[in-house]
Structure formats: structure tokens, C-alpha cells
Design an enzyme around this catalytic site. Sequence first.
Site, mmCIF file in Angstrom:
data_model
loop_
_atom_site.group_PDB
_atom_site.id
_atom_site.type_symbol
_atom_site.label_atom_id
_atom_site.label_comp_id
_atom_site.label_asym_id
_atom_site.label_seq_id
_atom_site.Cartn_x
_atom_site.Cartn_y
_atom_site.Cartn_z
ATOM 1 N N ASN A 135 0.832 -1.211 0.000
ATOM 2 C CA ASN A 135 0.000 0.000 0.000
ATOM 3 C C ASN A 135 0.864 1.257 0.000
ATOM 4 O O ASN A 135 0.337 2.369 0.037
ATOM 5 C CB ASN A 135 -0.966 0.011 1.195
ATOM 6 C CG ASN A 135 -0.251 0.153 2.521
ATOM 7 O OD1 ASN A 135 0.976 0.122 2.580
ATOM 8 N ND2 ASN A 135 -1.015 0.311 3.580
ATOM 9 N N THR A 168 4.981 2.869 3.784
ATOM 10 C CA THR A 168 6.416 3.042 4.095
ATOM 11 C C THR A 168 7.293 2.491 2.976
ATOM 12 O O THR A 168 8.474 2.816 2.919
ATOM 13 C CB THR A 168 6.801 2.379 5.443
ATOM 14 O OG1 THR A 168 6.481 0.982 5.392
ATOM 15 C CG2 THR A 168 6.085 3.040 6.597
ATOM 16 N N TYR A 183 3.817 -2.618 17.490
ATOM 17 C CA TYR A 183 4.516 -3.536 16.573
ATOM 18 C C TYR A 183 4.704 -4.898 17.236
ATOM 19 O O TYR A 183 4.381 -5.936 16.652
ATOM 20 C CB TYR A 183 5.868 -2.928 16.219
ATOM 21 C CG TYR A 183 6.682 -3.709 15.212
ATOM 22 C CD1 TYR A 183 6.241 -3.870 13.898
ATOM 23 C CD2 TYR A 183 7.920 -4.249 15.557
ATOM 24 C CE1 TYR A 183 7.007 -4.560 12.961
ATOM 25 C CE2 TYR A 183 8.691 -4.935 14.629
ATOM 26 C CZ TYR A 183 8.236 -5.084 13.334
ATOM 27 O OH TYR A 183 8.997 -5.758 12.414
#
Length: 316
Positions: free
Chosen positions: A35, A38, A146
Site C-alpha cells: 500500500n 512506508t 509492533y
Amino acid sequence: MKKRRALVTGCAGFLGSHLVVRLLQEGFSVVGVDNLITGTKRNIEQIEGDFRFLELDVTTGLWLEEDFDRIYHFASPASPADYIQYPIQTLKVGALGTHNVLGLAKACGGRVLLASTSEVYGDPEISPQTEDYWGHVNPIGPRGVYDEAKRFAEAMVMAYHRVHGVETRIARIFNTYGPRMRRNDGRVVPTFIDQILRGEPLTVHGDGKQTRSFTYVDDTIDGIFRLMEFENSERAFLPVNIGSSDEKTLLELAALVARLAGRDYEIRYCPLPVDDPKVRRPDITRAREWLGWEPRVTLEEGLRRTIAWFRGRSPF
Ligand code: UDP
């Protein structure tokens, strides 16, 4: 023989893009999705061969109408700076994204490898970290987004393996560096290289005595590929640490980067980020014994290659 087909989520990221190249070399037909929050198209635009890129977000669904033999789930912000900037996306891609990937694998009968992380061990109380260590993670700290996303992802992978018999692999990847990292991605190796080449002080967090073990990207990718292809129904689904045993303090790393760049250096001490692990080093007995894998590129050689790449790209 029919060409094998692979899917790589997060294909425009640092590891994802290197993985695509390796899979093409291994003779796979590769589809990559990203996407681009990053990752960047620059990482994949030079790739030639049987590769197709689709811009999509795996958290919203993965309806590809194609079968894959191998599915590598690498989509996620991965640098602390990135996942702190995108906390909700990080949680979603670890949770919903992993669920969608596993749903696709179940539907098409493909084998899945999850890019997990040394962060599942948190700020570890034992060192080196073996795969059977359960970790020491702060769920509500800034890194928790994360760490817990990847821990959830591991649990989801194991559930699909147990309930649906999906063939699964879990790679716990330790600090990796090399060409195609973003100079501003916040991780320490590109940060130090960028700073030394610009003639700026190296920003060391805390007292610089915390340790990491750094692995050159080609070695990490080789370990990941071997794990995916490892055939052993008794244990191949168990997590495997992929990383270097060559542990360094951040001060040692700073000195090494400066020496290899041929520059004098100054250090600027900065506050230690919340929950920054004090030590990190994998026990890689499993990878050695099961996969016949261990890193080959020394830190010095890997840093030389990475510094050369940064020099070649940037206006230094
Ligand atoms: N670090 C540092 N200076 C920087 C960036 C990072 O001293 O400019 C430290 C960071 O606090 C950590 C280590 O380097 O102790 C590795 O950080 P990185 O962000 O690369 O990844 P981590 O291993 O923390 O996931």
C-alpha cells in the site's frame, strides 16, 4: 515443470523488494502487493522478469483470484520511527492483514511465511534469545503496537496451522541492514551512514552501550528462503530466529561506520527511546541445524557495501 507462483506482501519495502529479486532468481513467477505507506515504488521499478505489482492494502482484503504456492507476508511498517508514526496501521496489518493472508492460503492451499521479529522478545531478560523464550513486552508502550501485532500474527498463524492445516513458517527476523533502506527511516544503520556522509554528528541514543546484532540483507533473505522451503512436518512450522550472533554496542557500531566511511566523527547523545531493548542477540542453533544457515557477510563487509550504495545514490 510448471512455474511456481509466489506472493509477497510488502513487496515495495526494504526486505520485500530484496525477496522479490531472490524469488525471481529461484524461478518463481512473483506477484507483489504493497500500500506504499512506508514502501516505495523506487524499490521495485528496476526489477525485471516475471513480476507484477498491485497497489493494495492487505488489511482491507486480498481477493486475488489466483493460486500461489508460496505466500510471504512482509507487509508492515518495520522501523520504530515508522510504527510509532503509524500505530493503527501497524496493528491492523499484523492482525487483519495476517488474517487475510491466511484466508488466501487456506483457499488456495499455499504455504505461508510470516515475517515476524526479534521484537516479540521485547526488552529480553535472557541473552542470547532462543525461540522458546516467551519475551518481555510492554503491551501499552509505544513499541507495543509492533510487538503485539507480530505476537498476535504468530498466534494467528499457529491457529490456522492447527485448525485448518495450513502449511506455515515463522521467521523471527533480527536487525537487518543493506541497500534500499530509506536514509531517513530512523533505523540506526541508515541513520549513522547518512549522518557520517553529511559530516553530521552521529546521534547515539542513551549511553550507546545497548547492543544489537546486525545482519546483511542477502543473508537474511537467504535464511528466509531456506525456512520457507524447509520440509519437516514435525517442526518446520515452529519459529526460527534469523539473525547474526555478532553482537555490538551502538558505540562500537558508530566507530565502525566512521572508520569504513573514512571520516572523523563526533557523537551527539540523545535520550533513549521508551522501552528500547538493552540487549539483542539471537541464538541461531535452530537455523544452523534445521536450515544449514548462518550469516556469511561480516558486519564490516556488509557496511562497506551499504555505505557504497548510499554514496552512489545521494548528493554527498
Ligand atoms: N539508535 C541510535 N541512534 C539513532 C537511531 C537508533 O542510537 O539515530 C539506537 C536505538 O535506540 C536502538 C538501536 O540504535 O538502541 C537500534 O535501533 P533501530 O531503530 O535500528 O532498531 P531496533 O533494534 O530498536 O528495533
